[in-house]
Every structure is written in structure tokens, then in C-alpha cells.
Write a protein that holds these residues in place. Structure first.
Motif, PDB file in Angstrom:
ATOM      1  N   ILE A 137       0.832  -1.203   0.000  1.00  0.00           N
ATOM      2  CA  ILE A 137       0.000   0.000   0.000  1.00  0.00           C
ATOM      3  C   ILE A 137       0.864   1.249   0.000  1.00  0.00           C
ATOM      4  CG2 ILE A 137      -1.603   1.357   1.422  1.00  0.00           C
ATOM      5  CD1 ILE A 137      -2.933  -1.284   2.206  1.00  0.00           C
ATOM      6  N   ALA A 138       1.957   1.228   0.767  1.00  0.00           N
ATOM      7  CA  ALA A 138       2.836   2.400   0.857  1.00  0.00           C
ATOM      8  C   ALA A 138       3.489   2.732  -0.478  1.00  0.00           C
ATOM      9  CB  ALA A 138       3.911   2.167   1.919  1.00  0.00           C
ATOM     10  N   LYS A 139       3.600   1.761  -1.364  1.00  0.00           N
ATOM     11  CA  LYS A 139       4.161   2.025  -2.693  1.00  0.00           C
ATOM     12  C   LYS A 139       3.144   2.687  -3.617  1.00  0.00           C
ATOM     13  CE  LYS A 139       7.401  -1.880  -2.638  1.00  0.00           C
ATOM     14  NZ  LYS A 139       7.739  -3.166  -3.289  1.00  0.00           N
ATOM     15  N   LYS A 140       1.868   2.582  -3.261  1.00  0.00           N
ATOM     16  CA  LYS A 140       0.810   3.078  -4.134  1.00  0.00           C
ATOM     17  C   LYS A 140       0.082   4.288  -3.569  1.00  0.00           C
ATOM     18  CE  LYS A 140      -0.108  -1.615  -5.859  1.00  0.00           C
ATOM     19  NZ  LYS A 140       0.352  -1.394  -7.235  1.00  0.00           N
ATOM     20  N   ARG A 187       6.749   7.874  -4.688  1.00  0.00           N
ATOM     21  CA  ARG A 187       6.191   7.624  -6.013  1.00  0.00           C
ATOM     22  C   ARG A 187       4.806   6.968  -5.906  1.00  0.00           C
ATOM     23  NH1 ARG A 187       9.670   7.699 -10.574  1.00  0.00           N
ATOM     24  NH2 ARG A 187      11.101   9.424 -10.274  1.00  0.00           N
ATOM     25  N   PRO A 188       3.897   7.551  -5.102  1.00  0.00           N
ATOM     26  CA  PRO A 188       2.576   6.930  -4.953  1.00  0.00           C
ATOM     27  C   PRO A 188       1.683   7.242  -6.149  1.00  0.00           C
ATOM     28  CG  PRO A 188       2.633   8.984  -3.736  1.00  0.00           C
ATOM     29  CD  PRO A 188       4.008   8.800  -4.335  1.00  0.00           C
ATOM     30  N   GLN A 189       0.684   6.412  -6.349  1.00  0.00           N
ATOM     31  CA  GLN A 189      -0.342   6.696  -7.343  1.00  0.00           C
ATOM     32  C   GLN A 189      -1.360   7.694  -6.792  1.00  0.00           C
ATOM     33  OE1 GLN A 189      -2.093   2.926  -8.339  1.00  0.00           O
ATOM     34  NE2 GLN A 189      -0.210   2.099  -9.212  1.00  0.00           N
ATOM     35  N   ILE A 190      -1.594   7.610  -5.483  1.00  0.00           N
ATOM     36  CA  ILE A 190      -2.615   8.447  -4.844  1.00  0.00           C
ATOM     37  C   ILE A 190      -2.003   9.179  -3.663  1.00  0.00           C
ATOM     38  CG2 ILE A 190      -4.857   8.494  -3.687  1.00  0.00           C
ATOM     39  CD1 ILE A 190      -5.581   5.934  -5.104  1.00  0.00           C
ATOM     40  N   LEU A 191      -2.272  10.480  -3.577  1.00  0.00           N
ATOM     41  CA  LEU A 191      -1.837  11.307  -2.456  1.00  0.00           C
ATOM     42  C   LEU A 191      -3.072  11.696  -1.643  1.00  0.00           C
ATOM     43  CD1 LEU A 191       0.479  12.875  -1.061  1.00  0.00           C
ATOM     44  CD2 LEU A 191       0.021  14.762  -2.643  1.00  0.00           C
ATOM     45  N   LEU A 192      -3.071  11.347  -0.351  1.00  0.00           N
ATOM     46  CA  LEU A 192      -4.153  11.703   0.563  1.00  0.00           C
ATOM     47  C   LEU A 192      -3.683  12.848   1.454  1.00  0.00           C
ATOM     48  CD1 LEU A 192      -5.306   8.145   1.753  1.00  0.00           C
ATOM     49  CD2 LEU A 192      -6.085   9.427  -0.249  1.00  0.00           C
ATOM     50  N   LEU A 193      -4.456  13.918   1.520  1.00  0.00           N
ATOM     51  CA  LEU A 193      -4.084  15.102   2.299  1.00  0.00           C
ATOM     52  C   LEU A 193      -5.210  15.448   3.249  1.00  0.00           C
ATOM     53  CD1 LEU A 193      -2.713  17.289  -0.651  1.00  0.00           C
ATOM     54  CD2 LEU A 193      -1.356  15.970   0.988  1.00  0.00           C
ATOM     55  N   ASP A 194      -4.918  15.439   4.539  1.00  0.00           N
ATOM     56  CA  ASP A 194      -5.916  15.772   5.546  1.00  0.00           C
ATOM     57  C   ASP A 194      -5.744  17.232   5.954  1.00  0.00           C
ATOM     58  OD1 ASP A 194      -7.858  15.788   7.474  1.00  0.00           O
ATOM     59  OD2 ASP A 194      -6.840  14.424   8.849  1.00  0.00           O
ATOM     60  N   GLU A 195      -6.602  18.098   5.421  1.00  0.00           N
ATOM     61  CA  GLU A 195      -6.583  19.531   5.710  1.00  0.00           C
ATOM     62  C   GLU A 195      -5.177  20.120   5.517  1.00  0.00           C
ATOM     63  OE1 GLU A 195      -8.644  20.629   9.306  1.00  0.00           O
ATOM     64  OE2 GLU A 195     -10.005  18.934   9.137  1.00  0.00           O
ATOM     65  N   PRO A 196      -4.659  20.062   4.318  1.00  0.00           N
ATOM     66  CA  PRO A 196      -3.269  20.500   4.070  1.00  0.00           C
ATOM     67  C   PRO A 196      -3.035  21.989   4.272  1.00  0.00           C
ATOM     68  CG  PRO A 196      -4.397  20.125   1.995  1.00  0.00           C
ATOM     69  CD  PRO A 196      -5.310  19.617   3.076  1.00  0.00           C
ATOM     70  N   THR A 197      -4.097  22.801   4.320  1.00  0.00           N
ATOM     71  CA  THR A 197      -3.931  24.246   4.471  1.00  0.00           C
ATOM     72  C   THR A 197      -4.180  24.731   5.897  1.00  0.00           C
ATOM     73  OG1 THR A 197      -6.228  24.622   3.787  1.00  0.00           O
ATOM     74  CG2 THR A 197      -4.550  24.667   2.072  1.00  0.00           C
ATOM     75  N   THR A 198      -4.538  23.831   6.799  1.00  0.00           N
ATOM     76  CA  THR A 198      -4.763  24.221   8.191  1.00  0.00           C
ATOM     77  C   THR A 198      -3.467  24.759   8.797  1.00  0.00           C
ATOM     78  OG1 THR A 198      -6.464  22.541   8.415  1.00  0.00           O
ATOM     79  CG2 THR A 198      -5.541  23.386  10.458  1.00  0.00           C
ATOM     80  N   TYR A 199      -3.587  25.787   9.611  1.00  0.00           N
ATOM     81  CA  TYR A 199      -2.461  26.442  10.308  1.00  0.00           C
ATOM     82  C   TYR A 199      -1.591  27.288   9.383  1.00  0.00           C
ATOM     83  CZ  TYR A 199      -3.797  22.625  13.436  1.00  0.00           C
ATOM     84  OH  TYR A 199      -4.504  21.735  14.183  1.00  0.00           O
TER      85      TYR A 199
END
Length: 259
Positions: A73-76, A155-167
Motif C-alpha cells: 500500500i505504501a508504494k501506491k 512515487r505513490p499513485q494516490i496522495l491523501l491530504l488531511d486539511e493541508p492548508t490548516t495552520y
């Protein structure tokens, strides 16, 4: 590419996500929005396998993620949380190099190919000239870019961002979201992110998923989702939604709380 099918998630005895389904196509930017406490971050954590779910199924490239190893999973897929912590004295380059470890065997050292990828990630995030600086010496926007660079090094296929603009202040919020869009357009990287700001979600998303009390309220492109009715029902706010000829995204102006 990524499919969430009838997923239910609990915290202890409380069900926080209820029978939730949506799909993310290859190369899409999808934003998850909703009021505080509606389950946005919980859903994202379950997709990243950081929190278990009770029922349903999450698949990546048609494979049930429960059947995949953590290393696979960490590769993707890579997830960045609201706050990411590292030792104050770690340099930007060293931080980014950690993104290569999912591709290495236990105790295997980074080689020249790995370092080329690290330097490529630094260049993509415009941090090459900061590579020897400690993370603690960076601004909020620079620090967030460094963490995104580490994710890129995976080199992931998918990037998940949890509130990347907070703070972050307004200029750094714009900087980070512009970087996300750049990575999506230049690398066809799929992005799923949780956002609070409705205008940011409208401006930077191909698709928006709206959560209300753990349920899927609606899914669609920004013009379909960002309506005065949705904002009144979900956020309990009266609003005006404006469209201008030179901008694809609707602009949301909050007016007053619903009486």
C-alpha cells in the motif's frame, strides 16, 4: 482507481461513517468537505488504513485493500496528516529520503537511484535550495512542501491530504494548493484531500464529496455541489454562489446563519 463501497466506521460504540460510497478516477482531484465532526478525517484515515472500518470494502485498482500488505500500500498510496512531526534538526533532504523506505528491504541503504528520486522530489516542490536546512527553520508553507516532497519520493499513485492548508496563512494556503494542482496536472497524480474552505474546494477540485453526520450528502463537480441549498442544509448558512465568465469554479459568499 479507488473505490469506497458501503463503508461503515465506528469509534468505540459510536458509528461515525454510515454506509458511505464514492469512487475516485485515475488523475482526479477529489475534495471531501463537511462540518466539523462530520467524519471527513476519519474516512480519509480508513482509506489510508490508519483506522479500521466495520463493514463495506475499500479497493485500490480493483484489489481489496485489506488483502494488501502495508508495504504494498505504501508504494501506491501516501497520506499526510494535518500536523506532521519530525526531529527539529532533521534536514529537508533527510526528511524527503524517508519516502524511499517503502521501496527498500529491511536495513537496505538508499542507493544512487533513490537519491535521484529524492532530488527530483525536491525539485518538483521547489525546495532544492533548502535541502540542507533543518525542517525547524522553514516557514509553514515550506514545511508543508517538504512533507509533500517526502510523499512524492514514495512515487505513490494516490496522495491523501488531511486539511493541508490548516495552520497556514492565506499566501501559504495558495502556495500548497497550487503545488497540489501542479503535481496533478504534470504527473497525473490522483489526489484526495479534506478541506474546510468551500472556495478552495470549488477552485481546486474535479469532484467534491459532501459529508453530513457521517452520511454522503452529495457528490459531483463544483458547479453541481456548491449550491445555496447544499450550504443551507449542511452548514446552516445562507449564501450567495457567484459565477464569472473567466473562472470555471463557483465563488461562495457566506451571508448569515440560518435563522
Amino acid at each position: 482507481m479507488l473505490a469506497v463501497d458501503r463503508v461503515c466506521i465506528r469509534y468505540e460504540q459510536k458509528q461515525v461513517i454510515k454506509d458511505f460510497s464514492f469512487q475516485v478516477a485515475d488523475g482526479e482531484i477529489v475534495s471531501i468537505i463537511g462540518p466539523n465532526g462530520s467524519g471527513k478525517s476519519t474516512l480519509l484515515k480508513s482509506i489510508a488504513r490508519m483506522h479500521p472500518y466495520d463493514k463495506g470494502q475499500i479497493t485500490l485498482n480493483n484489489t481489496n485493500m485489506k488483502a494488501m500488505s502495508s508495504k504494498e500500500i505504501a508504494k501506491k498510496l501516501c497520506m499526510l496528516s494535518q500536523r506532521n512531526q519530525a526531529p527539529n534538526d532533521i534536514t529537508v533532504e533527510n526528511l524527503v529520503s524517508y519516502g524511499r523506505y517503502p521501496h527498500k528491504k529491511w536495513f537496505e541503504r538508499l542507493n544512487d537511484d533513490d537519491m535521484q528520486i529524492v532530488h527530483w522530489a525536491l525539485e518538483k516542490t521547489h525546495l532544492s535550495h533548502y535541502k540542507d536546512r533543518p525542517i525547524s527553520a522553514l516557514s509553514g508553507g515550506e514545511s508543508q512542501r517538504a512533507w509533500i516532497a517526502m510523499a512524492l519520493a514514495q512515487r505513490p499513485q494516490i496522495l491523501l491530504l488531511d486539511e493541508p492548508t490548516t495552520y497556514l496563512d492565506i499566501s501559504h494556503q495558495h502556495e500548497v494548493l497550487q503545488l497540489v494542482r501542479e503535481l496533478n496536472q504534470e504527473m497525473d497524480m490522483t489526489v484526495v484531500m479534506v478541506l474546510h474552505d468551500l472556495n478552495q474546494a470549488a477552485a481546486y477540485s474535479d469532484k467534491i464529496v459532501v459529508i453530513q453526520e457521517g452520511c454522503c450528502k452529495c457528490i459531483g463537480n463544483p458547479k453541481e455541489v456548491m449550491t445555496t441549498c447544499m450550504i443551507r442544509d449542511v452548514y446552516k448558512m445562507e449564501s450567495e454562489v457567484e459565477y464569472v465568465a473567466w473562472d470555471q469554479a463557483p465563488r461562495i459568499h457566506l451571508v448569515s446563519a440560518v435563522k
